[in-house]
Scaffold this motif. Structure first.
Motif, mmCIF file in Angstrom:
data_model
loop_
_atom_site.group_PDB
_atom_site.id
_atom_site.type_symbol
_atom_site.label_atom_id
_atom_site.label_comp_id
_atom_site.label_asym_id
_atom_site.label_seq_id
_atom_site.Cartn_x
_atom_site.Cartn_y
_atom_site.Cartn_z
ATOM 1 N N VAL A 171 0.874 -1.257 -0.017
ATOM 2 C CA VAL A 171 0.121 -0.002 -0.188
ATOM 3 C C VAL A 171 1.055 1.218 0.164
ATOM 4 C CG1 VAL A 171 -1.789 -1.310 1.204
ATOM 5 C CG2 VAL A 171 -0.051 0.115 2.753
ATOM 6 N N PRO A 172 0.536 2.193 -0.459
ATOM 7 C CA PRO A 172 1.066 3.582 -0.294
ATOM 8 C C PRO A 172 1.421 4.008 1.138
ATOM 9 C CG PRO A 172 -0.694 3.890 -1.777
ATOM 10 C CD PRO A 172 -0.843 2.660 -1.273
ATOM 11 N N GLU A 173 2.501 4.724 1.404
ATOM 12 C CA GLU A 173 2.758 5.022 2.802
ATOM 13 C C GLU A 173 1.710 5.972 3.483
ATOM 14 O OE1 GLU A 173 6.022 8.611 1.594
ATOM 15 O OE2 GLU A 173 6.625 6.430 2.779
ATOM 16 N N ASP A 174 0.904 6.479 2.699
ATOM 17 C CA ASP A 174 -0.050 7.474 3.431
ATOM 18 C C ASP A 174 -1.599 6.636 3.368
ATOM 19 O OD1 ASP A 174 -0.783 7.337 0.727
ATOM 20 O OD2 ASP A 174 -0.820 9.538 0.461
ATOM 21 N N HIS A 175 -1.264 5.336 3.070
ATOM 22 C CA HIS A 175 -2.630 4.565 2.807
ATOM 23 C C HIS A 175 -3.185 4.326 4.623
ATOM 24 C CE1 HIS A 175 -5.476 1.094 2.239
ATOM 25 N NE2 HIS A 175 -5.622 1.651 0.918
ATOM 26 N N ARG A 176 -4.518 4.065 4.634
ATOM 27 C CA ARG A 176 -4.982 3.840 5.873
ATOM 28 C C ARG A 176 -4.420 2.595 6.472
ATOM 29 N NH1 ARG A 176 -9.089 0.030 5.471
ATOM 30 N NH2 ARG A 176 -9.739 -0.450 3.352
ATOM 31 N N LEU A 177 -4.080 1.692 5.710
ATOM 32 C CA LEU A 177 -3.551 0.416 6.210
ATOM 33 C C LEU A 177 -1.986 0.379 6.367
ATOM 34 C CD1 LEU A 177 -5.576 -1.902 4.412
ATOM 35 C CD2 LEU A 177 -6.021 -1.393 6.733
ATOM 36 N N ALA A 178 -1.384 1.357 6.154
ATOM 37 C CA ALA A 178 0.003 1.697 6.220
ATOM 38 C C ALA A 178 0.674 1.083 7.289
ATOM 39 C CB ALA A 178 0.746 2.683 5.818
ATOM 40 N N ASP A 179 0.266 1.178 8.521
ATOM 41 C CA ASP A 179 0.981 1.043 10.040
ATOM 42 C C ASP A 179 0.009 -0.156 10.405
ATOM 43 O OD1 ASP A 179 2.483 3.346 9.731
ATOM 44 O OD2 ASP A 179 1.017 4.677 10.370
ATOM 45 N N ALA A 180 -0.879 -0.705 9.713
ATOM 46 C CA ALA A 180 -1.413 -2.041 10.396
ATOM 47 C C ALA A 180 -0.242 -3.287 10.323
ATOM 48 C CB ALA A 180 -2.593 -2.484 9.501
ATOM 49 N N LYS A 181 -0.768 -4.083 11.302
ATOM 50 C CA LYS A 181 0.255 -5.188 11.529
ATOM 51 C C LYS A 181 -0.017 -6.178 10.660
ATOM 52 C CE LYS A 181 1.448 -4.347 16.316
ATOM 53 N NZ LYS A 181 1.390 -4.826 17.864
ATOM 54 N N SER A 182 -1.468 -6.528 10.089
ATOM 55 C CA SER A 182 -1.756 -7.446 9.049
ATOM 56 C C SER A 182 -3.154 -6.949 8.398
ATOM 57 C CB SER A 182 -1.949 -8.910 9.793
ATOM 58 O OG SER A 182 -3.154 -8.701 11.072
ATOM 59 N N VAL A 183 -3.642 -7.875 7.629
ATOM 60 C CA VAL A 183 -4.928 -7.037 6.842
ATOM 61 C C VAL A 183 -5.442 -8.373 6.314
ATOM 62 C CG1 VAL A 183 -3.667 -6.694 4.582
ATOM 63 C CG2 VAL A 183 -5.956 -5.884 5.316
ATOM 64 N N CYS A 184 -6.830 -8.330 6.413
ATOM 65 C CA CYS A 184 -7.412 -9.942 5.648
ATOM 66 C C CYS A 184 -7.965 -9.148 4.404
ATOM 67 C CB CYS A 184 -8.669 -10.052 6.872
ATOM 68 S SG CYS A 184 -8.442 -10.597 8.247
ATOM 69 N N LEU A 185 -7.970 -10.184 3.447
ATOM 70 C CA LEU A 185 -8.299 -9.843 1.911
ATOM 71 C C LEU A 185 -9.741 -9.330 1.975
ATOM 72 C CD1 LEU A 185 -6.611 -12.365 -0.555
ATOM 73 C CD2 LEU A 185 -6.534 -9.756 -0.580
ATOM 74 N N LYS A 186 -10.647 -10.004 2.842
ATOM 75 C CA LYS A 186 -12.051 -9.814 2.601
ATOM 76 C C LYS A 186 -12.080 -7.936 3.154
ATOM 77 C CE LYS A 186 -13.052 -10.978 7.475
ATOM 78 N NZ LYS A 186 -13.942 -11.581 8.399
ATOM 79 N N ASP A 187 -11.378 -7.375 3.733
ATOM 80 C CA ASP A 187 -11.329 -5.948 4.085
ATOM 81 C C ASP A 187 -10.998 -5.017 2.724
ATOM 82 O OD1 ASP A 187 -12.207 -6.570 6.554
ATOM 83 O OD2 ASP A 187 -10.330 -6.439 7.260
ATOM 84 N N LEU A 188 -10.629 -5.753 1.593
ATOM 85 C CA LEU A 188 -9.873 -4.882 0.486
ATOM 86 C C LEU A 188 -10.817 -5.164 -0.630
ATOM 87 C CD1 LEU A 188 -6.168 -6.220 1.002
ATOM 88 C CD2 LEU A 188 -7.395 -4.111 1.759
ATOM 89 N N GLU A 189 -12.175 -5.557 -0.509
ATOM 90 C CA GLU A 189 -12.847 -5.858 -1.743
ATOM 91 C C GLU A 189 -12.942 -4.431 -2.626
ATOM 92 O OE1 GLU A 189 -17.316 -7.625 -2.672
ATOM 93 O OE2 GLU A 189 -16.637 -7.743 -0.569
ATOM 94 N N ASN A 190 -13.117 -3.430 -1.859
ATOM 95 C CA ASN A 190 -13.561 -2.322 -2.855
ATOM 96 C C ASN A 190 -12.339 -1.491 -3.021
ATOM 97 O OD1 ASN A 190 -16.256 -2.516 -2.554
ATOM 98 N ND2 ASN A 190 -16.238 -2.027 -0.346
#
Length: 295
Positions: A171-190
């Protein structure tokens, strides 16, 4: 054609020497044997190639033309024989090796460096392409071996895992998830994705993982180079599925967020199942890879 390469070699020798007896002595064969070889060629061609001048044999115009062709034929036969012997020598032969572009920064150079330190004269013909094309090239005998990911769903090719890489969302460094420790694909559908062309390994994985989650990724941009994927993400043009562990693929301005649950891409060596016995250099390199364990 009713004559062979030994007949041609004898003809060349007689043409060079100009005398049957002396040529037979040099070749270590009886003169009648040499005479029969010359006669066999002349009979097949339907013409004499020498003019008899006393005890000497002198090429006529037809013989001169045939001599040039004979030398070319023998040269090609000798070169082909040498090449076959070279290919059959495990220390001198050639391996036609394919691999995905993203493996050209670490896995393949490391393997080749170690292998060539032990077998410095083995030659490699290297081909880079997408995973599907590489597996098909192996199946069609255009390549001997290939490193691809994921394991190809292609009947007729064998697979052996050699390494894995954890997968993450870039993700771009200014993305809302940039500092997240992990992410689920289902949260990226849009989210808009930067993808790769069909047949590329990371695109195959993206489509499989998203399908298992219940959606198809929205592809904003498509490219054929993983470094370009990183560049497009850094420019804020989308997010992407990328492997971790290779900083050369990740430009400044990009953050990698590991997938949850942990997901890996499996990298392996493929070869044709129905392949006849591999040439010694191919067999030796394949055995080296299979014995080397994890990379």
């Amino acid at each position: 054609m009713n004559f062979g390469t030994e007949d041609l070699r004898s003809f060349i020798a007689v043409a060079d020497e100009g005398h049957l007896t002396d040529t037979a002595d040099k070749l270590g064969i009886p003169q009648p044997t040499l005479s029969r070889r010359i006669a066999r060629i002349e009979s097949a061609l339907g013409t004499e190639l020498f003019d008899r001048v006393g005890r000497s044999l002198v090429l006529n115009t037809r013989g001169t033309a045939f001599l040039a062709a004979s030398r070319r034929i023998i040269h090609e036969v000798d070169a082909a024989t040498t090449e076959v012997h070279r290919l059959m020598d495990p220390e001198l032969g050639t391996v036609r090796l394919g691999f995905m572009h993203s493996l050209g920064t670490w896995l393949v150079p490391a393997l080749l460096r170690q292998y060539r330190s032990q077998h410095p004269n083995v030659q490699f013909e290297l081909v880079q392409a997408d995973a599907l094309s590489l597996a098909e090239a192996v199946l069609n005998d255009a390549l001997d071996l290939a490193f691809v990911a994921p394991a190809p769903q292609l009947e007729g090719v064998a697979w052996h895992e050699v390494s894995t890489q954890q997968l993450a969302i870039a993700v771009p460094e200014d993305h809302r998830l940039a500092d997240a420790k992990s992410v689920c694909l289902k949260d990226l559908e849009n989210e808009p994705f930067v993808g790769m062309y069909p047949g590329y390994g990371i695109q195959i994985l993206l489509e499989r993982l998203c399908a298992a989650t219940g959606f198809a990724p929205k592809i904003a941009f498509t490219t054929m180079e993983m470094t370009t994927v990183g560049g497009l993400v850094a420019a804020g043009l989308g997010i992407a599925l990328l492997p971790m562990g290779d900083d050369r693929l990740i430009p400044d301005g990009v953050a990698l967020v590991p997938l949850e649950p942990r997901t890996e891409r499996e990298i392996g060596l493929v070869w044709r199942e129905a392949q006849a016995e591999n040439s010694p250099p191919v067999r030796m390199f394949k055995d080296f890879v299979l014995r080397s364990g994890r990379w």
